[in-house]
Design a protein around this motif. Structure first.
Motif, mmCIF file in Angstrom:
data_model
loop_
_atom_site.group_PDB
_atom_site.id
_atom_site.type_symbol
_atom_site.label_atom_id
_atom_site.label_comp_id
_atom_site.label_asym_id
_atom_site.label_seq_id
_atom_site.Cartn_x
_atom_site.Cartn_y
_atom_site.Cartn_z
ATOM 1 N N PHE A 47 0.827 -1.210 0.000
ATOM 2 C CA PHE A 47 0.000 0.000 0.000
ATOM 3 C C PHE A 47 0.863 1.262 0.000
ATOM 4 O O PHE A 47 0.506 2.260 -0.647
ATOM 5 C CB PHE A 47 -0.978 0.013 1.175
ATOM 6 N N ALA A 48 1.978 1.224 0.698
ATOM 7 C CA ALA A 48 2.890 2.369 0.678
ATOM 8 C C ALA A 48 3.399 2.604 -0.743
ATOM 9 O O ALA A 48 3.433 3.750 -1.218
ATOM 10 C CB ALA A 48 4.053 2.143 1.638
ATOM 11 N N MET A 49 3.733 1.525 -1.436
ATOM 12 C CA MET A 49 4.213 1.668 -2.800
ATOM 13 C C MET A 49 3.091 2.148 -3.730
ATOM 14 O O MET A 49 3.302 3.045 -4.556
ATOM 15 C CB MET A 49 4.777 0.349 -3.329
ATOM 16 N N ILE A 50 1.907 1.605 -3.589
ATOM 17 C CA ILE A 50 0.782 2.008 -4.445
ATOM 18 C C ILE A 50 0.458 3.488 -4.244
ATOM 19 O O ILE A 50 0.275 4.234 -5.219
ATOM 20 C CB ILE A 50 -0.454 1.136 -4.153
ATOM 21 N N PHE A 51 0.407 3.931 -2.994
ATOM 22 C CA PHE A 51 0.076 5.332 -2.743
ATOM 23 C C PHE A 51 1.179 6.270 -3.215
ATOM 24 O O PHE A 51 0.891 7.377 -3.674
ATOM 25 C CB PHE A 51 -0.249 5.556 -1.258
ATOM 26 N N THR A 52 2.437 5.854 -3.121
ATOM 27 C CA THR A 52 3.499 6.729 -3.629
ATOM 28 C C THR A 52 3.438 6.822 -5.156
ATOM 29 O O THR A 52 3.675 7.891 -5.718
ATOM 30 C CB THR A 52 4.906 6.271 -3.193
ATOM 31 N N HIS A 53 3.095 5.727 -5.811
ATOM 32 C CA HIS A 53 2.943 5.770 -7.265
ATOM 33 C C HIS A 53 1.742 6.647 -7.655
ATOM 34 O O HIS A 53 1.808 7.401 -8.632
ATOM 35 C CB HIS A 53 2.786 4.362 -7.837
ATOM 36 N N THR A 54 0.664 6.534 -6.907
ATOM 37 C CA THR A 54 -0.509 7.370 -7.163
ATOM 38 C C THR A 54 -0.163 8.840 -6.966
ATOM 39 O O THR A 54 -0.533 9.696 -7.782
ATOM 40 C CB THR A 54 -1.672 6.967 -6.225
ATOM 41 N N GLN A 55 0.548 9.132 -5.897
ATOM 42 C CA GLN A 55 0.983 10.504 -5.618
ATOM 43 C C GLN A 55 1.855 11.021 -6.764
ATOM 44 O O GLN A 55 1.729 12.169 -7.177
ATOM 45 C CB GLN A 55 1.747 10.544 -4.287
ATOM 46 N N PHE A 56 2.732 10.167 -7.268
ATOM 47 C CA PHE A 56 3.606 10.577 -8.368
ATOM 48 C C PHE A 56 2.791 10.872 -9.625
ATOM 49 O O PHE A 56 3.067 11.849 -10.335
ATOM 50 C CB PHE A 56 4.661 9.505 -8.647
ATOM 51 N N LEU A 57 1.786 10.051 -9.906
ATOM 52 C CA LEU A 57 0.956 10.287 -11.089
ATOM 53 C C LEU A 57 0.176 11.595 -10.966
ATOM 54 O O LEU A 57 0.071 12.359 -11.934
ATOM 55 C CB LEU A 57 -0.001 9.118 -11.314
ATOM 56 N N VAL A 58 -0.365 11.881 -9.789
ATOM 57 C CA VAL A 58 -1.056 13.149 -9.565
ATOM 58 C C VAL A 58 -0.064 14.302 -9.748
ATOM 59 O O VAL A 58 -0.375 15.316 -10.390
ATOM 60 C CB VAL A 58 -1.718 13.198 -8.167
ATOM 61 N N GLY A 59 1.144 14.148 -9.221
ATOM 62 C CA GLY A 59 2.176 15.166 -9.381
ATOM 63 C C GLY A 59 2.573 15.358 -10.833
ATOM 64 O O GLY A 59 2.827 16.488 -11.275
ATOM 65 N N LEU A 60 2.605 14.284 -11.580
ATOM 66 C CA LEU A 60 2.958 14.367 -12.999
ATOM 67 C C LEU A 60 1.891 15.133 -13.780
ATOM 68 O O LEU A 60 2.208 15.977 -14.630
ATOM 69 C CB LEU A 60 3.138 12.961 -13.572
ATOM 70 N N ILE A 61 0.634 14.872 -13.475
ATOM 71 C CA ILE A 61 -0.450 15.628 -14.114
ATOM 72 C C ILE A 61 -0.371 17.088 -13.694
ATOM 73 O O ILE A 61 -0.507 17.999 -14.523
ATOM 74 C CB ILE A 61 -1.822 15.012 -13.759
ATOM 75 N N LEU A 62 -0.140 17.316 -12.414
ATOM 76 C CA LEU A 62 -0.025 18.676 -11.882
ATOM 77 C C LEU A 62 1.111 19.447 -12.550
ATOM 78 O O LEU A 62 1.007 20.655 -12.775
ATOM 79 C CB LEU A 62 0.193 18.612 -10.368
ATOM 80 N N TYR A 63 2.175 18.749 -12.882
ATOM 81 C CA TYR A 63 3.343 19.356 -13.526
ATOM 82 C C TYR A 63 2.943 20.135 -14.772
ATOM 83 O O TYR A 63 3.456 21.212 -15.041
ATOM 84 C CB TYR A 63 4.328 18.239 -13.885
ATOM 85 N N PHE A 64 2.013 19.599 -15.543
ATOM 86 C CA PHE A 64 1.631 20.230 -16.810
ATOM 87 C C PHE A 64 0.592 21.337 -16.648
ATOM 88 O O PHE A 64 0.309 22.073 -17.591
ATOM 89 C CB PHE A 64 1.151 19.174 -17.802
ATOM 90 N N PHE A 65 0.014 21.486 -15.455
ATOM 91 C CA PHE A 65 -0.954 22.544 -15.196
ATOM 92 C C PHE A 65 -0.407 23.642 -14.290
ATOM 93 O O PHE A 65 -1.022 24.685 -14.147
ATOM 94 C CB PHE A 65 -2.230 21.962 -14.560
ATOM 95 N N SER A 66 0.725 23.400 -13.671
ATOM 96 C CA SER A 66 1.249 24.320 -12.666
ATOM 97 C C SER A 66 1.843 25.582 -13.283
ATOM 98 O O SER A 66 2.655 25.503 -14.213
ATOM 99 C CB SER A 66 2.330 23.625 -11.834
ATOM 100 N N PRO A 67 1.472 26.744 -12.740
ATOM 101 C CA PRO A 67 2.091 27.982 -13.215
ATOM 102 C C PRO A 67 3.539 28.142 -12.722
ATOM 103 O O PRO A 67 4.274 28.968 -13.242
ATOM 104 C CB PRO A 67 1.199 29.079 -12.612
#
Length: 145
Positions: A47-67
């Motif tokens: 679960f720690a690994m799954i949540f860190t991967h999920t967090q990374f994916l959210v961060g990756l999407i955020l990367y392209f929207f962040s000012p």
């Protein structure tokens, strides 16, 4: 959309840090207490690994929207410390932490003995937590606030 993603990314970090702390604590107790590697250990680590991967994916999407990110003009991004941090440094450090967690989880799965499973999690997850905390600290945002 940006504020929603930022809120999700900021909120998920608490779950990620909590799961990593629990996994790390269980691994250290198991390692030094010479305890067997249980299903609880396996599930917490997974679960720690799954949540860190999920967090990374959210961060990756955020990367392209962040000012704060300027991936279109890297030359300009490198001149400003804060833009450089959000454009390059933060994502690279987090990717490194994800790799550490993934390798640690994989090595613990392949290990035959409980001692080696606990050692893999303690080492790799511990290093990943260190990288994550340094990345959060460098962002200027409070780690737990």
């Amino acid at each position: 959309m940006y504020s929603t993603l930022l809120g999700l990314h900021s909120g998920l970090r608490y779950i990620v840090l909590l799961l990593l702390a629990i996994a790390l604590l269980l691994a250290i107790v198991g390692l030094f207490g010479k305890k067997p590697y249980t299903q609880t250990n396996r599930k917490v680590n997974l679960f720690a690994m799954i949540f860190t991967h999920t967090q990374f994916l959210v961060g990756l999407i955020l990367y392209f929207f962040s000012p704060a990110v300027n991936y279109a003009n890297m030359g300009e991004a490198m001149k400003d410390a804060m833009t450089r941090y959000w454009t390059v440094e933060h994502s690279v450090m987090m990717l490194f932490a994800i790799v550490l967690i993934t390798v640690g989880h994989s090595r613990s799965k392949k290990a035959a003995e409980g001692f080696n499973k606990h050692r893999s999690i303690a080492l790799y997850y511990g290093l990943a937590v260190l990288v994550i905390l340094v990345a959060i600290y460098q962002s200027g945002r409070p780690i737990f606030g």
